[in-house]
Design a protein around this motif. Sequence first.
Motif, PDB file in Angstrom:
ATOM      1  N   UNK A 114      28.065  -2.667  41.963  1.00 38.81           N
ATOM      2  CA  UNK A 114      27.577  -1.333  42.236  1.00 38.81           C
ATOM      3  C   UNK A 114      28.321  -0.303  41.401  1.00 38.81           C
ATOM      4  N   UNK A 115      27.731   0.868  41.296  1.00 39.36           N
ATOM      5  CA  UNK A 115      28.365   1.954  40.567  1.00 39.36           C
ATOM      6  C   UNK A 115      29.714   2.306  41.194  1.00 39.36           C
ATOM      7  N   UNK A 116      30.704   2.510  40.347  1.00 44.88           N
ATOM      8  CA  UNK A 116      32.031   2.912  40.798  1.00 44.88           C
ATOM      9  C   UNK A 116      32.305   4.331  40.328  1.00 44.88           C
ATOM     10  N   UNK A 117      32.730   5.186  41.242  1.00 45.27           N
ATOM     11  CA  UNK A 117      33.005   6.585  40.886  1.00 45.27           C
ATOM     12  C   UNK A 117      34.030   6.649  39.769  1.00 45.27           C
ATOM     13  N   UNK A 118      33.747   7.506  38.769  1.00 43.16           N
ATOM     14  CA  UNK A 118      34.672   7.695  37.661  1.00 43.16           C
ATOM     15  C   UNK A 118      34.512   6.706  36.528  1.00 43.16           C
ATOM     16  N   UNK A 119      33.583   5.774  36.658  1.00 44.17           N
ATOM     17  CA  UNK A 119      33.366   4.755  35.620  1.00 44.17           C
ATOM     18  C   UNK A 119      31.903   4.776  35.194  1.00 44.17           C
ATOM     19  N   UNK A 120      31.671   4.727  33.904  1.00 48.26           N
ATOM     20  CA  UNK A 120      30.317   4.689  33.346  1.00 48.26           C
ATOM     21  C   UNK A 120      30.094   3.332  32.707  1.00 48.26           C
ATOM     22  N   UNK A 121      29.175   2.556  33.230  1.00 46.38           N
ATOM     23  CA  UNK A 121      28.912   1.228  32.706  1.00 46.38           C
ATOM     24  C   UNK A 121      27.794   1.260  31.681  1.00 46.38           C
ATOM     25  N   UNK A 122      27.990   0.530  30.600  1.00 45.34           N
ATOM     26  CA  UNK A 122      26.979   0.393  29.556  1.00 45.34           C
ATOM     27  C   UNK A 122      26.724  -1.092  29.332  1.00 45.34           C
ATOM     28  N   UNK A 123      25.456  -1.456  29.192  1.00 46.64           N
ATOM     29  CA  UNK A 123      25.098  -2.855  28.951  1.00 46.64           C
ATOM     30  C   UNK A 123      24.617  -3.066  27.524  1.00 46.64           C
ATOM     31  N   UNK A 124      25.038  -2.209  26.611  1.00 47.09           N
ATOM     32  CA  UNK A 124      24.662  -2.392  25.201  1.00 47.09           C
ATOM     33  C   UNK A 124      25.260  -3.685  24.657  1.00 47.09           C
ATOM     34  N   UNK A 125      24.552  -4.260  23.685  1.00 48.71           N
ATOM     35  CA  UNK A 125      25.008  -5.532  23.124  1.00 48.71           C
ATOM     36  C   UNK A 125      26.409  -5.372  22.517  1.00 48.71           C
ATOM     37  N   UNK A 126      27.153  -6.442  22.594  1.00 47.80           N
ATOM     38  CA  UNK A 126      28.550  -6.414  22.187  1.00 47.80           C
ATOM     39  C   UNK A 126      28.851  -7.664  21.370  1.00 47.80           C
ATOM     40  N   UNK A 127      29.344  -7.459  20.146  1.00 48.98           N
ATOM     41  CA  UNK A 127      29.683  -8.589  19.301  1.00 48.98           C
ATOM     42  C   UNK A 127      31.165  -8.934  19.459  1.00 48.98           C
ATOM     43  N   UNK A 128      31.535 -10.196  19.267  1.00 49.56           N
ATOM     44  CA  UNK A 128      32.956 -10.552  19.356  1.00 49.56           C
ATOM     45  C   UNK A 128      33.834  -9.712  18.439  1.00 49.56           C
ATOM     46  N   UNK A 129      33.296  -9.325  17.277  1.00 48.98           N
ATOM     47  CA  UNK A 129      34.083  -8.519  16.332  1.00 48.98           C
ATOM     48  C   UNK A 129      34.296  -7.094  16.818  1.00 48.98           C
ATOM     49  N   UNK A 130      33.561  -6.683  17.859  1.00 46.39           N
ATOM     50  CA  UNK A 130      33.736  -5.335  18.416  1.00 46.39           C
ATOM     51  C   UNK A 130      34.910  -5.263  19.384  1.00 46.39           C
TER      52      UNK A 130
END
Length: 316
Positions: free
Chosen positions: A76-92
């Motif tokens: 669930x959403x946690x106050x003070x935190x913004x979650x993003x599900x954008x793709x993520x590469x190991x090099x990132x």
Amino acid sequence: MDGRYWRAVGPGWFRPVEPPASVEQRIVEASYRVPEDGAVTGWAALRWLGGRWFTGTDVGGSPLDIPITVLCTHRNHTAGIRQSKERLRPSDLQRVDGLSVTTAVRAVTFEMRHADSVVAAVTSLDMACFNDLVSLAEVRSWVDEGKGWTGIQQARDALSLADENVWSPAEVRFRMLWTQTGELGPVRCNVPIFDLHGRHLITPDLFDPAAGVVGEYQGGHHFERDQRRRDIAREALLRDHGLEYVERVAGEEPTRFLIRLRSAYARAARQPASERRWTLDDPPSWTSTETVAQRRGLSPHQRRILLAHRQLDPAA
């Protein structure tokens, strides 16, 4: 455990109920919500990597949510935190001082793409360059490959307006007012100006070398008596060398400044070229720090001496 005195910051992790004492503590607490395949990103990653101007608050002083990137989550959403599900590469991904954070290029492009405005996006990029976390060339390479990402056009627009030698967010807004709203310039940021004998005259916030107009942003400390005396003496010195000078006062209505700016350009246009007794040519003894590449090329000793004003104080 008495819930009146402790609060959960992550699965199995608790801390006293008092608010975090520093922005770094906020980032650490948010990191407990990051799964193994995720990372802290955006402004929080840039702060963790040493970005002095990423203070975790907006222009009004309210705390910003800490952005984290996760590939998938059912939490669930946690106050003070913004979650993003954008793709993520190991090099990132990288691990720095115990925290999983995205690379500086990935973090700043996240901020640029999701910023509320182009000016805010430019500010994030300029301030990442301030601490040499990224260069414009590195960000340009990422943006050129970033087709299809949310907000990529805003990142491109911001990149076209960015500068590697801006010293504060206020200077970014000053530059945007001068060049975008006022449609004057182009200007250079914090470029050293010398007299014809190689003596350093000033390193102004903004300078239009074609017009010979110097611009300075004046914060509250410039109204103190001793500082004001120095400012007046400096203005006289610049005019003696054929430069026009204009101030932008903190909190001033923009239209008033633009009227003075255009008047300065008009006066500068009447200045005979023979009366311009200044140059941008560095004397042999001068070490330039105008670009990220130049600053990265300094020795540790030179960085301590020349870039002391850029360093982030250690967290308490």
